[in-house]
Design an enzyme around this catalytic site. Structure first.
Site, short mmCIF file in Angstrom:
data_model
loop_
_atom_site.label_atom_id
_atom_site.label_comp_id
_atom_site.label_asym_id
_atom_site.label_seq_id
_atom_site.Cartn_x
_atom_site.Cartn_y
_atom_site.Cartn_z
CE LYS A 116 5.88 13.33 11.33
NZ LYS A 116 6.66 12.27 10.73
CD GLU A 200 5.75 19.18 5.60
OE1 GLU A 200 6.69 18.96 6.34
OE2 GLU A 200 5.33 18.35 4.75
CG HIS A 235 0.28 9.29 3.75
ND1 HIS A 235 0.60 9.98 2.61
CD2 HIS A 235 -0.94 9.75 4.13
CE1 HIS A 235 -0.35 10.83 2.32
NE2 HIS A 235 -1.32 10.70 3.21
NE ARG A 292 12.03 4.21 13.36
CZ ARG A 292 11.61 3.99 12.13
NH1 ARG A 292 12.20 3.08 11.38
NH2 ARG A 292 10.59 4.66 11.63
P1 ADP Z 1 5.73 9.41 9.06
O1 ADP Z 1 6.34 9.88 10.33
O2 ADP Z 1 4.37 8.88 9.22
O3 ADP Z 1 6.67 8.55 8.29
P2 ADP Z 1 6.39 11.48 7.10
O4 ADP Z 1 6.48 12.91 7.42
O5 ADP Z 1 7.66 10.77 6.92
O6 ADP Z 1 5.51 10.77 8.21
O7 ADP Z 1 5.48 11.32 5.80
C1 ADP Z 1 5.02 10.08 5.38
C2 ADP Z 1 4.60 10.12 3.91
O8 ADP Z 1 3.61 11.12 3.67
C3 ADP Z 1 5.71 10.47 2.95
O9 ADP Z 1 6.50 9.36 2.61
C4 ADP Z 1 4.93 11.03 1.78
O10 ADP Z 1 4.38 9.99 1.00
C5 ADP Z 1 3.80 11.75 2.43
N1 ADP Z 1 4.12 13.19 2.63
C6 ADP Z 1 4.69 13.73 3.72
N2 ADP Z 1 4.84 15.06 3.59
C7 ADP Z 1 4.34 15.38 2.38
C8 ADP Z 1 4.19 16.61 1.64
N3 ADP Z 1 4.58 17.78 2.15
N4 ADP Z 1 3.64 16.55 0.41
C9 ADP Z 1 3.22 15.38 -0.11
N5 ADP Z 1 3.32 14.21 0.53
C10 ADP Z 1 3.88 14.19 1.76
P1 ADP Z 2 8.70 5.14 8.48
O1 ADP Z 2 7.60 4.66 7.58
O2 ADP Z 2 8.18 5.79 9.73
O3 ADP Z 2 9.74 5.94 7.82
P2 ADP Z 2 9.62 2.36 8.49
O4 ADP Z 2 8.92 2.17 7.21
O5 ADP Z 2 11.05 2.03 8.57
O6 ADP Z 2 9.47 3.85 9.03
O7 ADP Z 2 8.86 1.55 9.62
C1 ADP Z 2 7.50 1.72 9.84
C2 ADP Z 2 7.13 1.54 11.27
O8 ADP Z 2 6.63 0.20 11.44
C3 ADP Z 2 8.25 1.68 12.25
O9 ADP Z 2 8.32 2.98 12.72
C4 ADP Z 2 7.83 0.75 13.35
O10 ADP Z 2 7.13 1.48 14.32
C5 ADP Z 2 6.86 -0.23 12.74
N1 ADP Z 2 7.38 -1.63 12.70
C6 ADP Z 2 7.70 -2.31 11.60
N2 ADP Z 2 8.11 -3.55 11.91
C7 ADP Z 2 8.05 -3.66 13.23
C8 ADP Z 2 8.34 -4.71 14.16
N3 ADP Z 2 8.79 -5.90 13.77
N4 ADP Z 2 8.17 -4.44 15.46
C9 ADP Z 2 7.73 -3.24 15.85
N5 ADP Z 2 7.44 -2.24 15.04
C10 ADP Z 2 7.59 -2.43 13.74
MG MG Z 3 8.47 8.98 7.58
#
Ligand code: ADP
Ligand code: ADP
Ligand code: MG
Length: 687
Positions: A116, A200, A235, A292
């Site tokens: 990230k 952040e 989250h 992906r």
């Molecule tokens: P992940 O890799 O676990 O998906 P993300 O960086 O996409 O992590 O963040 C997941 C969630 O955390 C976001 O959808 C949001 O709800 C919350 N989040 C992330 N960054 C922030 C931020 N700077 N301020 C508030 N909420 C945040």
């Molecule tokens: P993010 O919240 O990171 O933006 P998604 O909500 O698209 O991504 O997916 C959440 C995570 O759940 C994926 O990164 C994946 O690791 C996991 N996941 C969901 N369904 C499956 C599955 N059927 N097999 C393996 N991993 C899964």
């Molecule tokens: Mg995310």
């Protein structure tokens, strides 16, 4: 186009990829772990190869075994789905080295977006807006705290290598920073093997809005509009929808172009998602890019009339994108709900167990070939653009287990309708038809969530669930009268069925010891307390009594778990499912879980020490079927009691000897009274 691909995943995504491949005439190879030999994704593919034990690190994460399976089966390409190896740049490279196409972006693009922090540095250069923060390489603790102080609290510490909502800490004051940092680093090293973090500004009441992008290997890149994934717990996404409520054309274009710029900056090819965090005023910042296909991709397919897996396959074999930006348009509104095996009232803790019963609404069946996959395709084909469409993506069937090894997602329910309001109504209706017994699920929670005032009003932000916790997670309430009537009727129906053989029980009610007026009381525990329902019958006339209120009752139909009852002036339709001592009743959108205090359930269970057989309830001995001293085999009927206006046969719990009969025919016995002294083995106890 490819003629054969391997799907390096399981569950709904593996089934979903297989469905598109089949429609395109591509053969599919499944890989599976020892836990998945009977899994739906194995059946959905043309071939299947065992790759190891249940634990993902020994099977679905074993790049070497998956590549060996691809080679052995002659697959030309590997679709990684999501999770597992989908964002593993070394795996993408190993595929290329083995001469097998990785259906995803180049390894370099995965690597560039994998951290990230590094991704934010790149995005900064590409002119994509960032949340104010620090994402440098220097990880000195004092420096990180000074950065946080400069940003201003609250701040969010994030694991650079994080994902799946893990490795994040909100920090409210400078004094809490050091402890939060240490705990975040600990989780990061344990979960991702890397303790680097970024800091952040923590936005309050933000929305999660992400853009689907698609690039081909000829330099073309488009965006397929946005998804709003603000409704989250821990989250992590619970509901996703497209388009995002309140999005203006200008902002959509600005976010779309920023996402395309992000993809271009890393030489992206294939399907990707650029996640933004947006303020209520519409300002938005880059958060991360998922390199992906995303779990929530179906809502985009529904509004754009595309099949994103087909696009992935075409792009991976070198074809240009099927269309240009100006050819893409949206129609209607789509919402996805993730049905999880989890306990919403226990902090959404994942649950495991067997899907003893799993009933789904009638839907566009994704795994059936030759059926259109998207709402727009259905609409075009049948000219029914005004009718909601339901799609279910699921990798499990009734009888399958949700194990501790993999993701606890049971299914994704996706609805499409011309407007958001209609989609909400359709989603509540669809969820009301999802009936699951055997493990805890979030179905009732999802129904309340989609029907809640803030969601209906699109008052969205990532804190919605937490803020409306009390309304969304109310205290359990007593099971309804309809539920108890159905539970009682289902139990009697099953008993009558047994008593009269397998013919229609209700036709034979009159003939089955129904010559006198009999009353039967059934005791249940619902989620609040004890309930007693009684049914009195004389001839074919039934009366149901609960909480002091009586109604005439007539069973109109009983077919499997489906029952239709006349109760007073009402007709009640529902399903009653027995799982052990539990009766699950699905009626009027309610899922009542009733623990039946079956007086017979423990009858005949021998108390080992004493060798006693006791009366399961107060009653009268109507027949003795054995003599004292008789040797009997396990299951042999010993005596018949009449209790609660029914006859109950007490059977031998083991092979053994009837050492003593304590009562004679006609005797009244008390609850728990010893009926027989029973000796194990062949030697009479008296000897
Ligand atoms: P992940 O890799 O676990 O998906 P993300 O960086 O996409 O992590 O963040 C997941 C969630 O955390 C976001 O959808 C949001 O709800 C919350 N989040 C992330 N960054 C922030 C931020 N700077 N301020 C508030 N909420 C945040
Ligand atoms: P993010 O919240 O990171 O933006 P998604 O909500 O698209 O991504 O997916 C959440 C995570 O759940 C994926 O990164 C994946 O690791 C996991 N996941 C969901 N369904 C499956 C599955 N059927 N097999 C393996 N991993 C899964
Ligand atoms: Mg995310």
């Amino acid at each position: 186009m490819f003629t054969k691909i391997l799907i390096a995943n399981r569950g709904e995504i593996a089934c979903r990829v297989a469905a598109t491949a089949r429609r395109l005439g591509i053969k599919t190879v499944a890989v599976y772990s020892e836990a998945d030999a009977q899994a739906r994704h194995v059946a959905a593919c043309d071939e299947a190869i065992l790759i190891g034990p249940a634990a993902a690190r020994d099977s679905y994460l074993r790049a070497d075994r998956i590549l060996a399976a691809a080679r052995a089966s002659g697959a030309q390409a590997i679709h990684p789905g999501y999770g597992f190896l989908s964002e593993n740049d070394a795996f993408a490279e190993a595929c290329a080295a083995a001469g097998i196409v990785f259906i995803g972006p180049p390894a370099s693009a995965i690597r560039a977006m994998g951290s990230k922090s590094a991704a934010k540095t790149l995005m900064e250069k590409a002119g994509v807006p960032l949340v104010p923060g620090y994402h440098g390489a220097d990880q000195d603790g004092a420096l990180l705290r000074r950065a946080a102080d400069a940003i201003g609290y609250p701040v969010l510490i994030k694991a650079s290598a994080g994902g799946g909502g893990k490795g994040m800490r909100i920090v409210e004051t400078s004094g809490e920073f050091d402890a939060a940092l240490a705990s975040c680093q600990r989780e990061a090293i344990n979960s991702f093997g890397d303790d680097s973090v970024l800091v952040e500004k923590y936005l309050t009441r933000p929305r999660h809005i992400e853009i689907q992008v698609f690039a081909d290997s000829h330099g073309e890149c488009v965006y397929l509009f946005e998804r709003d994934c603000s409704v989250q717990r821990r989250h992590q996404k619970v509901l996703e929808e497209a388009p995002a409520p309140g999005m203006s054309h200008e902002r959509r274009r600005a976010m779309g172009e920023a996402a395309v710029a992000a993809a271009r900056a890393v030489g992206y090819v294939g399907a990707g998602t650029v996640e933004f965090i947006a303020n209520q005023d519409g300002s938005f910042y880059f958060m991360e890019m998922n390199t992906r296909l995303q779990v929530e991709h179906p809502v985009t397919e529904m509004i754009t009339g595309t099949d994103l897996v087909e696009w992935q396959l075409r792009v991976a074999c070198g074809e240009p994108l099927p269309c240009r930006q100006q050819d893409l348009s949206m129609s209607g509104h789509a919402i996805e709900a993730r049905v999880y095996a989890e306990n919403p009232d226990k902090g959404f803790l994942p649950a495991i167990g067997t899907l003893h019963y799993f009933c789904q609404p009638p839907a566009l069946e994704f795994c059936t070939p030759a059926r259109p996959l998207t709402a727009a395709a259905v609409a075009a084909e049948a000219a029914v653009a005004t009718r909601p469409v339901v799609r279910i993506d699921s990798g499990v069937a009734q009888g399958d287990a949700i194990s501790p090894y993999y993701d606890p997602m049971i299914a994704k329910l996706i609805v499409w309708a011309p407007t958001r309001d209609q989609a909400c109504v359709a989603m509540v209706a669809a969820l009301a038809q999802v009936e699951i017994a055997g493990l805890a699920t979030n179905v009732a929670f999802l129904k309340r969530l989609v029907g809640s005032a803030p969601f209906r009003a699109a008052d969205l932000d990532t804190g919605l669930i937490e803020r409306h916790r009390d309304a969304l997670l109310p205290a359990p309430c007593p099971a309804s009268r309809h539920a108890l009537a159905l539970a009682a009727a289902s139990i009697l129906a099953a008993e009558l069925r047994q008593a009269v053989g397998n013919s229609d029980p209700w036709a034979d009610v009159g003939g089955w010891r129904m010559n006198s007026r009999l009353t039967r009381t059934l005791r249940f525990d619902d989620e609040v307390g004890a309930r007693a329902a009684s049914i009195a019958y004389s001839g074919d006339h039934w009366t149901f009594t609960l909480d002091g209120k009586s109604d005439d009752m007539l069973l109109v139909a009983a077919e499997g778990q489906r029952l239709a009852l006349r109760l007073g002036h009402e007709t009640v339709h529902g399903n009653a499912v027995r799982v052990g001592e539990m009766v699950h009743v699905f009626v009027d959108g309610e899922h009542a879980q009733l623990h039946w205090q079956d007086p017979m359930a423990h009858a005949g269970e021998l108390e080992e020490e004493g060798g006693r057989l006791t009366a399961p309830m107060p009653g009268k001995i109507v027949a003795l079927l054995v003599e004292q001293g008789a040797s009997v085999q396990k299951g042999a009927p010993l005596l018949i009691m009449e209790a609660m206006k029914m006859e109950h046969t007490i059977c031998a719990p083991h092979d053994g000897v009837v050492a003593e009969l304590m009562y004679a025919v006609g005797d009244q016995v008390a609850d728990g009274a010893q009926l027989i002294v029973f000796a194990l083995g062949a030697t009479p106890a008296a000897a």
